[in-house]
Design an enzyme around this catalytic site. Structure first.
Site, PDB file in Angstrom:
ATOM      1  N   LYS A 191       7.401   7.398  -4.675  1.00  0.00           N
ATOM      2  CA  LYS A 191       9.046   7.236  -5.619  1.00  0.00           C
ATOM      3  C   LYS A 191       9.756   5.842  -5.102  1.00  0.00           C
ATOM      4  O   LYS A 191      10.459   5.697  -4.486  1.00  0.00           O
ATOM      5  CB  LYS A 191       9.982   8.100  -5.526  1.00  0.00           C
ATOM      6  CG  LYS A 191      10.832   8.629  -6.617  1.00  0.00           C
ATOM      7  CD  LYS A 191      11.237   7.727  -7.708  1.00  0.00           C
ATOM      8  CE  LYS A 191      13.049   7.306  -6.356  1.00  0.00           C
ATOM      9  NZ  LYS A 191      13.697   6.355  -7.060  1.00  0.00           N
ATOM     10  N   GLY A 244      17.177   3.989   2.547  1.00  0.00           N
ATOM     11  CA  GLY A 244      17.078   3.518   0.778  1.00  0.00           C
ATOM     12  C   GLY A 244      19.073   3.396   2.000  1.00  0.00           C
ATOM     13  O   GLY A 244      18.831   2.871   3.089  1.00  0.00           O
ATOM     14  N   SER A 245      20.162   3.780   1.674  1.00  0.00           N
ATOM     15  CA  SER A 245      21.613   3.506   2.056  1.00  0.00           C
ATOM     16  C   SER A 245      21.532   4.740   2.598  1.00  0.00           C
ATOM     17  O   SER A 245      21.467   5.767   2.367  1.00  0.00           O
ATOM     18  CB  SER A 245      22.801   3.278   1.046  1.00  0.00           C
ATOM     19  OG  SER A 245      22.404   4.762  -0.091  1.00  0.00           O
ATOM     20  N   THR A 246      22.671   4.430   3.179  1.00  0.00           N
ATOM     21  CA  THR A 246      22.948   6.043   4.387  1.00  0.00           C
ATOM     22  C   THR A 246      23.941   7.239   3.698  1.00  0.00           C
ATOM     23  O   THR A 246      23.643   7.904   3.887  1.00  0.00           O
ATOM     24  CB  THR A 246      23.821   5.247   5.116  1.00  0.00           C
ATOM     25  OG1 THR A 246      23.831   4.176   6.563  1.00  0.00           O
ATOM     26  CG2 THR A 246      24.716   6.721   6.151  1.00  0.00           C
ATOM     27  N   GLY A 249      20.917   8.836   2.123  1.00  0.00           N
ATOM     28  CA  GLY A 249      20.089   9.531   3.048  1.00  0.00           C
ATOM     29  C   GLY A 249      21.299  10.958   3.239  1.00  0.00           C
ATOM     30  O   GLY A 249      20.189  11.759   3.546  1.00  0.00           O
ATOM     31  N   GLU A 266      15.858   6.177   7.109  1.00  0.00           N
ATOM     32  CA  GLU A 266      15.707   4.931   7.245  1.00  0.00           C
ATOM     33  C   GLU A 266      16.986   4.843   6.602  1.00  0.00           C
ATOM     34  O   GLU A 266      16.363   4.127   5.471  1.00  0.00           O
ATOM     35  CB  GLU A 266      14.737   3.483   7.697  1.00  0.00           C
ATOM     36  CG  GLU A 266      13.116   4.275   8.193  1.00  0.00           C
ATOM     37  CD  GLU A 266      13.394   4.157   9.591  1.00  0.00           C
ATOM     38  OE1 GLU A 266      14.492   3.526   9.584  1.00  0.00           O
ATOM     39  OE2 GLU A 266      12.798   4.752  10.618  1.00  0.00           O
ATOM     40  N   CYS A 300      17.676  -4.526   5.915  1.00  0.00           N
ATOM     41  CA  CYS A 300      18.294  -3.343   6.482  1.00  0.00           C
ATOM     42  C   CYS A 300      18.909  -3.424   7.931  1.00  0.00           C
ATOM     43  O   CYS A 300      20.600  -3.126   8.347  1.00  0.00           O
ATOM     44  CB  CYS A 300      17.596  -2.417   7.095  1.00  0.00           C
ATOM     45  SG  CYS A 300      16.274  -2.638   7.518  1.00  0.00           S
ATOM     46  N   GLU A 393      33.676  -9.373   7.857  1.00  0.00           N
ATOM     47  CA  GLU A 393      32.314  -8.972   7.215  1.00  0.00           C
ATOM     48  C   GLU A 393      31.602  -9.461   6.326  1.00  0.00           C
ATOM     49  O   GLU A 393      33.142  -8.730   5.266  1.00  0.00           O
ATOM     50  CB  GLU A 393      31.774  -7.684   8.577  1.00  0.00           C
ATOM     51  CG  GLU A 393      31.838  -7.348  10.100  1.00  0.00           C
ATOM     52  CD  GLU A 393      31.931  -6.426  10.112  1.00  0.00           C
ATOM     53  OE1 GLU A 393      31.121  -5.270   9.197  1.00  0.00           O
ATOM     54  OE2 GLU A 393      32.747  -5.882  11.323  1.00  0.00           O
TER      55      GLU A 393
HETATM   56  P1  NAD Z   1      19.559   3.911  -2.248  1.00  0.00           P
HETATM   57  O1  NAD Z   1      19.884   4.855  -1.740  1.00  0.00           O
HETATM   58  O2  NAD Z   1      19.980   3.984  -3.681  1.00  0.00           O
HETATM   59  O3  NAD Z   1      18.098   4.087  -2.619  1.00  0.00           O
HETATM   60  C1  NAD Z   1      17.116   4.129  -2.171  1.00  0.00           C
HETATM   61  C2  NAD Z   1      15.896   5.021  -3.220  1.00  0.00           C
HETATM   62  O4  NAD Z   1      16.358   6.434  -2.920  1.00  0.00           O
HETATM   63  C3  NAD Z   1      15.696   4.217  -3.852  1.00  0.00           C
HETATM   64  O5  NAD Z   1      14.391   4.882  -4.103  1.00  0.00           O
HETATM   65  C4  NAD Z   1      16.578   5.314  -5.172  1.00  0.00           C
HETATM   66  O6  NAD Z   1      15.783   5.712  -6.497  1.00  0.00           O
HETATM   67  C5  NAD Z   1      16.738   7.027  -4.358  1.00  0.00           C
HETATM   68  N1  NAD Z   1      17.703   7.629  -4.503  1.00  0.00           N
HETATM   69  C6  NAD Z   1      18.973   7.062  -4.950  1.00  0.00           C
HETATM   70  N2  NAD Z   1      19.834   8.292  -4.984  1.00  0.00           N
HETATM   71  C7  NAD Z   1      18.869   9.471  -4.837  1.00  0.00           C
HETATM   72  C8  NAD Z   1      19.315  11.039  -4.978  1.00  0.00           C
HETATM   73  N3  NAD Z   1      20.232  12.022  -5.126  1.00  0.00           N
HETATM   74  N4  NAD Z   1      18.015  11.593  -4.589  1.00  0.00           N
HETATM   75  C9  NAD Z   1      16.794  11.233  -4.187  1.00  0.00           C
HETATM   76  N5  NAD Z   1      16.214  10.285  -3.785  1.00  0.00           N
HETATM   77  C10 NAD Z   1      17.609   8.879  -4.525  1.00  0.00           C
HETATM   78  O7  NAD Z   1      19.462   2.578  -1.165  1.00  0.00           O
HETATM   79  P2  NAD Z   1      18.952   1.134  -2.019  1.00  0.00           P
HETATM   80  O8  NAD Z   1      20.131  -0.013  -2.481  1.00  0.00           O
HETATM   81  O9  NAD Z   1      17.685   1.117  -2.422  1.00  0.00           O
HETATM   82  O10 NAD Z   1      18.208   0.604  -0.758  1.00  0.00           O
HETATM   83  C11 NAD Z   1      19.438  -0.837   0.038  1.00  0.00           C
HETATM   84  C12 NAD Z   1      19.578  -0.392   0.941  1.00  0.00           C
HETATM   85  O11 NAD Z   1      18.512   0.818   1.731  1.00  0.00           O
HETATM   86  C13 NAD Z   1      20.517  -0.112   1.848  1.00  0.00           C
HETATM   87  O12 NAD Z   1      21.355   0.216   2.937  1.00  0.00           O
HETATM   88  C14 NAD Z   1      19.844  -0.895   3.426  1.00  0.00           C
HETATM   89  O13 NAD Z   1      20.166  -1.070   4.650  1.00  0.00           O
HETATM   90  C15 NAD Z   1      18.992   0.045   3.574  1.00  0.00           C
HETATM   91  N6  NAD Z   1      17.091  -0.341   3.606  1.00  0.00           N
HETATM   92  C16 NAD Z   1      17.103   0.483   4.671  1.00  0.00           C
HETATM   93  C17 NAD Z   1      15.451  -0.172   6.071  1.00  0.00           C
HETATM   94  C18 NAD Z   1      15.976   0.471   7.326  1.00  0.00           C
HETATM   95  O14 NAD Z   1      14.551   0.587   7.572  1.00  0.00           O
HETATM   96  N7  NAD Z   1      16.765   1.581   7.974  1.00  0.00           N
HETATM   97  C19 NAD Z   1      14.800  -0.415   5.410  1.00  0.00           C
HETATM   98  C20 NAD Z   1      14.761  -1.196   3.651  1.00  0.00           C
HETATM   99  C21 NAD Z   1      16.258  -0.476   3.639  1.00  0.00           C
END
Ligand code: NAD
Length: 489
Positions: A191, A244-246, A249, A266, A300, A393
């Site tokens: 997804k 994605g974001s914390t 997560g 992650e 990230c 920051e």
């Molecule tokens: P996000 O959390 O908004 O979205 C990530 C994914 O989750 C997307 O596919 C989104 O559609 C999905 N999503 C959103 N809400 C959801 C829910 N309620 N249930 C299930 N899925 C859902 O993050 P983003 O803005 O797309 O990405 C940026 C973030 O990702 C930053 O915080 C970055 O630090 C982090 N990131 C982490 C790593 C790592 O390996 N640690 C790598 C790349 C990015």
């Protein structure tokens, strides 16, 4: 142009036919949602095309197809050598189609085409080949218990996995999840982020060409709160690999609790880059720019907090500001571009908001500090100047530089965060480097470099930066169940 594919005119003159359907059971199909997802080119703010969105019934169909593939031949019975061969074949096809894959990704998210094709391309292919190499080396062990009894363990695939990924590395992130999932015999539903829906569709087409049976690899586009949540709450999904974001997560972990899905998370970071006064400051500035402005600051593990030992601050800032100014912000398909636009209007507004907040808080602006409107697009595109602050920051292509006095203070400042993804140490003193590396609460430590990834090495965070690891040998365990068989002779 059929209604389930589109001809993309790439700014470099090429034309690519891109499927736009949901990829279920090895076919591109219409979604049951009335809504479509529109991809906007962040360099021009113009729509590229629309793709299908998965409704609940489409998610059900994909999960059913995955379950059928998992429980039946040929996938169920394919030995490790067979899985290895298929994954190598997929890697070969990726290698042959890097131009298409990375042109689509650059149009979709604004990454500089030449450098991302070269570096992320090699990383994608390398990741798949690395995991292909593991596919026939997955095994348990035999354990003697007493004179009448022994036991053996079997390592078996978890089942149906959902991979939910962000917009900053759509292809790389897919490879990090597809590689270990397929090497270990799972089925996987990708997804992609709603801000980067396109490249995974081309990837799906190549996985079909490689010969994967229907239902093993599938792609469902859609929004997080709808399609994403349908996957995380679905009782037919056994494991979620989320990046994605914390904040998201946390929601994923809560949703996964419904049937105790295995989860790998992650998440975000606020990684500190510690520069001791004996460091090679030219090298430190070069690497801090890689980790600060690379991917337009949307990494990230970006070194968003730069901590410089007192005494070296002035010299470092001068070199770092010069590196920032030399960063060539421009259109993704211009050969000399090193920084493209922010991926979306949402991200553009967010970063500019953070920069304004930092100014209000009294942070000293060293260079940059606003949008960039002279990129030849008649004021269009989500471009931001590479920005350096001292004293505060900011997230985005705007690392902030502060100072520290002692080794202990450096570690304490670096650890003063709810995140713990990465950290960087610059010093010529090997003892200081190892002592500091041991003290830092972060999953990835780079000594005298920054954000230099390798598929052989585990990637993931301490604290609220995540759960579990991707890449490296240990990532395989996240896709395996261990079964013990007691044998009473
Ligand atoms: P996000 O959390 O908004 O979205 C990530 C994914 O989750 C997307 O596919 C989104 O559609 C999905 N999503 C959103 N809400 C959801 C829910 N309620 N249930 C299930 N899925 C859902 O993050 P983003 O803005 O797309 O990405 C940026 C973030 O990702 C930053 O915080 C970055 O630090 C982090 N990131 C982490 C790593 C790592 O390996 N640690 C790598 C790349 C990015």
């Amino acid at each position: 142009m059929s209604n389930l594919s589109v001809k993309l005119q790439v700014p470099n003159g090429k034309e690519i036919t891109l499927p736009t359907g949901l990829f279920i059971n090895n076919e591109f199909v219409k979604g049951n949602s009335e809504e479509k997802l529109e991809s906007i080119d962040p360099a021009t703010e113009q729509p590229i095309c629309s793709v299908e969105i998965a409704a609940a019934s489409d998610v059900d169909a994909a999960v059913q197809a995955a379950r059928a593939a998992f429980n039946n031949p040929p996938w169920r019975d394919l030995p490790g050598e067979g899985r290895s061969k298929l994954l190598h074949k997929a890697a070969d096809l990726m290698e042959q189609h890097l131009d298409e894959l990375f042109a689509i990704q650059s149009m979709d998210v604004g990454k500089p085409y030449a450098s991302s094709r070269q570096m992320e391309g090699a990383h994608l292919v390398g990741t798949l080949r690395y995991f292909a190499g593991w596919a026939d080396k997955i095994h348990g062990q035999t354990i003697p218990v007493n004179k009448d009894k022994f036991a053996y363990t079997l390592k078996q695939p978890v089942g149906v996995c959902a991979a939910i990924s962000p917009w900053n590395y759509p292809l790389t992130n897919s490879g990090w999840k597809l590689g270990p999932a397929l090497a270990t015999g799972n089925c996987i539903i990708l997804k992609p982020s709603e801000y980067s829906p396109l490249s995974s569709l081309y990837l799906a087409k190549l996985f079909k060409e490689a010969g994967y049976p229907p239902g093993v690899v599938q792609v469902l586009n859609g929004y997080g709160k709808t399609t994403g949540e349908m996957l995380t709450t679905h009782l037919g999904i056994d494991k979620i690999a989320f990046t994605g974001s914390t904040a998201t997560g946390r929601r994923v972990i809560q949703a996964a609790a419904v049937n105790m899905k295995k989860t790998t998370i992650e998440a975000g970071g606020k990684s500190a880059c510690i520069i001791f006064d004996d460091a090679d400051l030219e090298q430190a500035a070069k690497w801090a720019a890689v980790g600060g402005f690379g991917n337009a600051g949307q990494i990230c593990s970006a070194n968003s907090r730069i901590l410089v030992q007192e005494g070296a601050e002035e010299k470092f800032l001068a070199i770092f500001a010069a590196v920032a100014k030399a960063t060539k912000v421009g259109k993704p398909f211009d050969a000399d571009t090193t920084q493209g636009p922010q991926t979306s209007k949402m991200q553009f507004d967010k970063v500019l908001g953070y920069i304004e907040d930092a100014k209000q808080l009294g942070a000293k602006l060293v260079t940059g500090g606003g949008p960039l409107r002279e990129t030849g697009n008649s004021n269009k595109g989500y471009f931001i100047q590479p920005t350096v602050f001292s004293g505060e920051e900011v997230f985005g292509p705007a690392p902030a530089v502060t100072t520290f006095k002692t080794e202990e203070e450096a570690s304490a400042l670096a650890n003063n965060s709810t995140y713990g993804l990465a950290a960087m140490i610059f010093t010529e003193n090997i003892k200081v480097a190892h002592r500091t590396a041991a003290r830092l609460q972060a999953g990835i430590i780079w000594v005298n470099e920054s954000n230099n990834f390798d598929w052989k090495l585990p990637f993931g965070g301490f604290k609220q930066s995540g759960l579990g690891r991707e890449l490296g040998q240990s990532s395989l365990e996240a896709y395996l169940e261990e079964k013990v068989v007691h044998v009473n002779c």
